[in-house]
Design an enzyme around this catalytic site. Structure first.
Site, mmCIF file in Angstrom:
data_model
loop_
_atom_site.group_PDB
_atom_site.id
_atom_site.type_symbol
_atom_site.label_atom_id
_atom_site.label_comp_id
_atom_site.label_asym_id
_atom_site.label_seq_id
_atom_site.Cartn_x
_atom_site.Cartn_y
_atom_site.Cartn_z
ATOM 1 C CG ASN A 67 36.832 37.888 12.182
ATOM 2 O OD1 ASN A 67 38.058 37.904 12.015
ATOM 3 N ND2 ASN A 67 35.976 37.873 11.178
ATOM 4 C CE LYS A 84 34.967 41.578 10.431
ATOM 5 N NZ LYS A 84 33.804 41.866 9.641
ATOM 6 C CG HIS A 111 34.201 35.632 7.963
ATOM 7 N ND1 HIS A 111 34.101 36.761 7.207
ATOM 8 C CD2 HIS A 111 33.766 35.963 9.201
ATOM 9 C CE1 HIS A 111 33.633 37.753 7.956
ATOM 10 N NE2 HIS A 111 33.422 37.292 9.176
ATOM 11 C CD GLU A 125 34.638 40.547 6.382
ATOM 12 O OE1 GLU A 125 35.691 40.234 6.952
ATOM 13 O OE2 GLU A 125 33.746 41.248 6.904
ATOM 14 C CD GLU A 140 29.756 35.859 11.276
ATOM 15 O OE1 GLU A 140 29.950 36.581 12.249
ATOM 16 O OE2 GLU A 140 30.586 35.701 10.377
ATOM 17 N N GLY A 160 29.428 44.033 9.653
ATOM 18 C CA GLY A 160 30.177 45.280 9.510
ATOM 19 C C GLY A 160 29.341 46.448 9.015
ATOM 20 C CB SER A 209 25.944 44.852 13.355
ATOM 21 O OG SER A 209 26.511 45.191 12.096
HETATM 22 C C1 PEP Z 1 32.343 39.122 11.597
HETATM 23 O O1 PEP Z 1 33.322 39.557 11.025
HETATM 24 O O2 PEP Z 1 32.220 37.909 11.760
HETATM 25 C C2 PEP Z 1 31.320 40.065 12.091
HETATM 26 C C3 PEP Z 1 30.218 39.576 12.586
HETATM 27 O O3 PEP Z 1 31.589 41.416 11.977
HETATM 28 P P1 PEP Z 1 30.777 42.633 12.640
HETATM 29 O O4 PEP Z 1 30.579 42.284 14.102
HETATM 30 O O5 PEP Z 1 31.634 43.829 12.454
HETATM 31 O O6 PEP Z 1 29.464 42.722 11.943
#
Ligand code: PEP
Length: 236
Positions: free
Chosen positions: A7, A9, A91, A93, A160, A166, A196
């Protein structure tokens, strides 16, 4: 077969996305890796990319419309231009930063599932819910399935936890396995973990039972790291 998704972003340009896809595609071809790979660039970086067949380029977001007056959004007319048939929905965000409600997420899900899109559907709890315990976490996660047809054929789920996205804080293997086992008991769909995931923890995470792959933000933005993640996941 392990599923690995990237992803982007709000990162990368059309130019750097093209270079990235060339690097990853060549790496997969040279090594004959077979995982299912999904890459979600920014909407402005969607294009007619030539990649190996196991790379699928999808949209991070789109409005449930073909076209119309939805300022700042894209619809299927724009996705069709590049034959994009994969979309990320729910997601964290989009839920917590951009304010999408479960109702609007469910109507987006309904629209894109009716069109047969491959959907990666994300669920996950914020920190205060995690701290309240597993029962509260699962209650919160089940509410994120409201209005979602979990029997849809072309569905991949991604757990997630919001507090792990993040932040550099990864869920422990027991956190992951508690939630993954509970979801898998009720829903028989591929289930990714996200939050992460990095080169140095992907192996441990993918070895957790009921983890079918990973959705990766930050660590996926660097093509070399992403290739390494693909390599590790293929060698398991
Ligand atoms: C994501 O944006 O789905 C995500 C898991 O981000 P990160 O790996 O940076 O935690």
């Amino acid at each position: 077969m392990t599923i690995i998704a990237a992803n982007f972003k709000t990162n990368h340009t059309r130019k750097s996305t093209k270079e990235y896809l060339e690097t990853v595609s060549t790496f997969i071809e040279d090594n004959k890796f077979e995982n299912e790979i999904y890459i979600f660039p920014t909407a402005t970086s969607l294009d007619e990319y030539k990649t190996v067949p196991n790379i699928n380029v999808g949209a991070q977001n789109a409005y449930p419309t073909q076209k119309g007056s939805f300022t700042g959004e894209i619809g299927t007319e724009q996705l069709d231009e590049f034959d994009v048939k994969t979309i990320l929905i729910g997601h964290s965000e989009r839920r917590h930063v951009l304010g999408e409600t479960q109702k609007s997420i469910a109507s987006k899900y309904e629209y894109y599932s009716n069109l047969g899109y491959k959907i990666i559907y994300c669920i996950g709890e914020p920190l205060e819910v995690k701290e309240a315990g597993l029962d509260q976490t699962l209650t919160y996660v089940w509410e994120q399935f409201e209005g979602i047809d979990v029997n849809y054929d072309n569905l991949i789920l991604a757990y997630e936890p919001v507090w792990a996205i993040g932040t550099g804080v990864t869920a422990t293997t027991s956190d992951i396995s508690n939630v993954h086992n509970a979801i898998k008991e009720k829903i028989d769909k591929p289930l990714l973990y996200g939050g992460s995931v990095k080169v140095n923890n992907i192996k441990e995470i993918l070895n957790v039972p009921n983890v079918d792959g990973a959705l990766i933000g930050t660590a996926s933005w660097n093509a070399v790291d992403f290739c390494e993640i693909i390599k590790i996941s293929n060698n398991l």
